[in-house]
Design a protein around this motif. Structure first.
Motif, PDB file in Angstrom:
ATOM      1  N   GLU A   1       0.795  -1.229   0.000  1.00 61.14           N
ATOM      2  CA  GLU A   1       0.000   0.000   0.000  1.00 61.14           C
ATOM      3  C   GLU A   1       0.830   1.283   0.000  1.00 61.14           C
ATOM      4  O   GLU A   1       0.302   2.351  -0.304  1.00 61.14           O
ATOM      5  CB  GLU A   1      -0.952   0.000   1.203  1.00 61.14           C
ATOM      6  CG  GLU A   1      -2.051  -1.038   1.123  1.00 61.14           C
ATOM      7  CD  GLU A   1      -3.068  -0.729   0.031  1.00 61.14           C
ATOM      8  OE1 GLU A   1      -3.488   0.437  -0.095  1.00 61.14           O
ATOM      9  OE2 GLU A   1      -3.429  -1.657  -0.710  1.00 61.14           O
ATOM     10  N   GLY A   2       2.105   1.206   0.374  1.00 58.25           N
ATOM     11  CA  GLY A   2       2.966   2.374   0.331  1.00 58.25           C
ATOM     12  C   GLY A   2       2.429   3.546   1.116  1.00 58.25           C
ATOM     13  O   GLY A   2       2.105   3.431   2.303  1.00 58.25           O
ATOM     14  N   LYS A   3       2.306   4.701   0.475  1.00 52.53           N
ATOM     15  CA  LYS A   3       1.897   5.925   1.158  1.00 52.53           C
ATOM     16  C   LYS A   3       0.465   5.862   1.680  1.00 52.53           C
ATOM     17  O   LYS A   3       0.075   6.691   2.517  1.00 52.53           O
ATOM     18  CB  LYS A   3       2.053   7.121   0.215  1.00 52.53           C
ATOM     19  CG  LYS A   3       1.157   7.079  -1.007  1.00 52.53           C
ATOM     20  CD  LYS A   3       1.392   8.285  -1.904  1.00 52.53           C
ATOM     21  CE  LYS A   3       0.487   8.270  -3.121  1.00 52.53           C
ATOM     22  NZ  LYS A   3       0.703   9.433  -4.006  1.00 52.53           N
ATOM     23  N   PHE A   4      -0.312   4.894   1.204  1.00 54.92           N
ATOM     24  CA  PHE A   4      -1.693   4.768   1.680  1.00 54.92           C
ATOM     25  C   PHE A   4      -1.789   3.940   2.968  1.00 54.92           C
ATOM     26  O   PHE A   4      -2.855   3.843   3.565  1.00 54.92           O
ATOM     27  CB  PHE A   4      -2.568   4.126   0.599  1.00 54.92           C
ATOM     28  CG  PHE A   4      -2.583   4.907  -0.689  1.00 54.92           C
ATOM     29  CD1 PHE A   4      -3.229   6.133  -0.771  1.00 54.92           C
ATOM     30  CD2 PHE A   4      -1.934   4.428  -1.819  1.00 54.92           C
ATOM     31  CE1 PHE A   4      -3.236   6.867  -1.955  1.00 54.92           C
ATOM     32  CE2 PHE A   4      -1.925   5.150  -3.004  1.00 54.92           C
ATOM     33  CZ  PHE A   4      -2.574   6.371  -3.075  1.00 54.92           C
ATOM     34  N   ALA A   5      -0.672   3.345   3.401  1.00 51.23           N
ATOM     35  CA  ALA A   5      -0.671   2.473   4.580  1.00 51.23           C
ATOM     36  C   ALA A   5      -1.108   3.219   5.836  1.00 51.23           C
ATOM     37  O   ALA A   5      -1.858   2.691   6.658  1.00 51.23           O
ATOM     38  CB  ALA A   5       0.709   1.854   4.784  1.00 51.23           C
ATOM     39  N   MET A   6      -0.650   4.450   5.970  1.00 48.40           N
ATOM     40  CA  MET A   6      -0.974   5.220   7.181  1.00 48.40           C
ATOM     41  C   MET A   6      -2.466   5.516   7.264  1.00 48.40           C
ATOM     42  O   MET A   6      -3.063   5.400   8.342  1.00 48.40           O
ATOM     43  CB  MET A   6      -0.163   6.511   7.188  1.00 48.40           C
ATOM     44  CG  MET A   6      -0.230   7.258   8.489  1.00 48.40           C
ATOM     45  SD  MET A   6       0.394   6.290   9.874  1.00 48.40           S
ATOM     46  CE  MET A   6       0.176   7.465  11.207  1.00 48.40           C
ATOM     47  N   ASP A   7      -3.083   5.868   6.151  1.00 44.82           N
ATOM     48  CA  ASP A   7      -4.535   6.103   6.145  1.00 44.82           C
ATOM     49  C   ASP A   7      -5.283   4.837   6.556  1.00 44.82           C
ATOM     50  O   ASP A   7      -6.274   4.900   7.292  1.00 44.82           O
ATOM     51  CB  ASP A   7      -4.994   6.545   4.750  1.00 44.82           C
ATOM     52  CG  ASP A   7      -4.464   7.920   4.377  1.00 44.82           C
ATOM     53  OD1 ASP A   7      -4.170   8.704   5.297  1.00 44.82           O
ATOM     54  OD2 ASP A   7      -4.324   8.190   3.180  1.00 44.82           O
ATOM     55  N   TYR A   8      -4.808   3.702   6.086  1.00 43.22           N
ATOM     56  CA  TYR A   8      -5.405   2.406   6.423  1.00 43.22           C
ATOM     57  C   TYR A   8      -5.314   2.161   7.934  1.00 43.22           C
ATOM     58  O   TYR A   8      -6.309   1.814   8.586  1.00 43.22           O
ATOM     59  CB  TYR A   8      -4.688   1.307   5.647  1.00 43.22           C
ATOM     60  CG  TYR A   8      -5.156  -0.099   5.930  1.00 43.22           C
ATOM     61  CD1 TYR A   8      -6.142  -0.701   5.156  1.00 43.22           C
ATOM     62  CD2 TYR A   8      -4.589  -0.847   6.964  1.00 43.22           C
ATOM     63  CE1 TYR A   8      -6.561  -2.007   5.402  1.00 43.22           C
ATOM     64  CE2 TYR A   8      -5.000  -2.150   7.222  1.00 43.22           C
ATOM     65  CZ  TYR A   8      -5.991  -2.724   6.437  1.00 43.22           C
ATOM     66  OH  TYR A   8      -6.402  -4.019   6.691  1.00 43.22           O
ATOM     67  N   LEU A   9      -4.125   2.357   8.497  1.00 40.55           N
ATOM     68  CA  LEU A   9      -3.902   2.089   9.919  1.00 40.55           C
ATOM     69  C   LEU A   9      -4.777   2.952  10.818  1.00 40.55           C
ATOM     70  O   LEU A   9      -5.250   2.509  11.863  1.00 40.55           O
ATOM     71  CB  LEU A   9      -2.422   2.307  10.259  1.00 40.55           C
ATOM     72  CG  LEU A   9      -1.439   1.303   9.664  1.00 40.55           C
ATOM     73  CD1 LEU A   9      -0.011   1.807   9.826  1.00 40.55           C
ATOM     74  CD2 LEU A   9      -1.601  -0.075  10.294  1.00 40.55           C
ATOM     75  N   LYS A  10      -5.005   4.182  10.420  1.00 43.34           N
ATOM     76  CA  LYS A  10      -5.791   5.113  11.242  1.00 43.34           C
ATOM     77  C   LYS A  10      -7.273   4.738  11.302  1.00 43.34           C
ATOM     78  O   LYS A  10      -7.981   5.160  12.225  1.00 43.34           O
ATOM     79  CB  LYS A  10      -5.658   6.524  10.689  1.00 43.34           C
ATOM     80  CG  LYS A  10      -4.316   7.171  10.985  1.00 43.34           C
ATOM     81  CD  LYS A  10      -4.271   8.588  10.399  1.00 43.34           C
ATOM     82  CE  LYS A  10      -2.978   9.286  10.747  1.00 43.34           C
ATOM     83  NZ  LYS A  10      -2.905  10.656  10.143  1.00 43.34           N
ATOM     84  N   THR A  11      -7.748   3.950  10.335  1.00 46.99           N
ATOM     85  CA  THR A  11      -9.198   3.686  10.234  1.00 46.99           C
ATOM     86  C   THR A  11      -9.612   2.285  10.675  1.00 46.99           C
ATOM     87  O   THR A  11     -10.800   1.955  10.642  1.00 46.99           O
ATOM     88  CB  THR A  11      -9.675   3.909   8.782  1.00 46.99           C
ATOM     89  OG1 THR A  11      -8.948   3.030   7.904  1.00 46.99           O
ATOM     90  CG2 THR A  11      -9.444   5.333   8.340  1.00 46.99           C
ATOM     91  N   GLN A  12      -8.639   1.444  11.097  1.00 53.52           N
ATOM     92  CA  GLN A  12      -8.986   0.070  11.470  1.00 53.52           C
ATOM     93  C   GLN A  12      -9.474  -0.008  12.921  1.00 53.52           C
ATOM     94  O   GLN A  12      -8.947   0.675  13.805  1.00 53.52           O
ATOM     95  CB  GLN A  12      -7.771  -0.856  11.278  1.00 53.52           C
ATOM     96  CG  GLN A  12      -7.253  -0.897   9.845  1.00 53.52           C
ATOM     97  CD  GLN A  12      -8.358  -1.162   8.840  1.00 53.52           C
ATOM     98  OE1 GLN A  12      -8.993  -2.213   8.852  1.00 53.52           O
ATOM     99  NE2 GLN A  12      -8.582  -0.195   7.940  1.00 53.52           N
TER     100      GLN A  12
END
Length: 206
Positions: free
Chosen positions: A190-201
């Motif tokens: 996911e690269g740069k999108f990984a952080m957005d993913y982590l914040k929403t789980q």
């Protein structure tokens, strides 16, 4: 929230979801080492499915050894084996080459203590994710932590039952989606999108 976690080897996605969603992190430094936990292991998505990467440690004669005192067994080149496994698993992922130069030094430097290695891993991965977070370290062990959300259980993969949203994985056409692997799986896919993913789980607080 303020959270208490254990430093582990290339931590799981659940670990990093806690870091991403917390105002402050405190790392447990006074726990006793437990075998067969993520203190010295991580799981990746290999061409054959889930794969365990395990750091060999020197066995202590003490009945209860602190995790911070655990020594790494460097008699054979486990680092070379781990990096080759990561290459086989993620060389064809979208972001492996982007982060390779930042991750590779971990597998070239010899550490004496497991805890030192785990903190260097944390430092490198948080830089890759561009996470800036405040953290402290415990100076004594408390079974109960009323002022902190206690996520120490995440170090024991069998107790970590968090289920996360699917994202595209390299070999998911062969084996389907595999949940809650090492954060490296998320980072390389996911690269740069990984952080957005982590914040929403969503996370389970036990």
């Amino acid at each position: 929230m303020n959270s208490l976690i254990l430093p582990t080897y290339f931590p799981s996605i659940s670990h990093f979801a806690v870091i991403a969603q917390s105002d402050k992190i405190v790392f447990e430094m006074e726990d006793n080492f437990q075998k067969q936990t993520n203190r010295n292991r991580t799981y990746i998505y290999s061409p054959n499915g889930i794969q365990l990467l395990n750091i060999p440690v020197k066995h202590s004669k003490e009945a209860h050894q602190k995790t911070r005192d655990v020594l790494i067994e460097n008699e054979f080149d486990w680092q070379k084996q781990h990096f080759k496994s990561l290459e086989a698993a993620y060389r064809s992922s979208p972001f492996f080459e982007f982060f390779e130069d930042e991750i590779a030094p971990i597998f070239e430097k010899k550490h004496t203590f497991l805890m030192d290695l785990n903190f260097e891993v944390l430092d490198i991965v948080t830089k890759c994710l561009r996470i800036k977070f405040e953290f402290g370290k415990t100076t004594e062990y408390f079974p109960e932590t009323p002022d902190f959300a206690d996520f120490r259980y995440l170090a024991n993969g069998k107790k970590d039952t968090n289920t996360f949203e699917k994202y595209t994985q390299v070999f998911d056409d062969k084996h389907g989606f595999i949940n809650n692997l090492s954060v490296l799986d998320l980072l390389f896919n996911e690269g740069k999108f990984a952080m957005d993913y982590l914040k929403t789980q969503k996370l389970d607080l036990k």
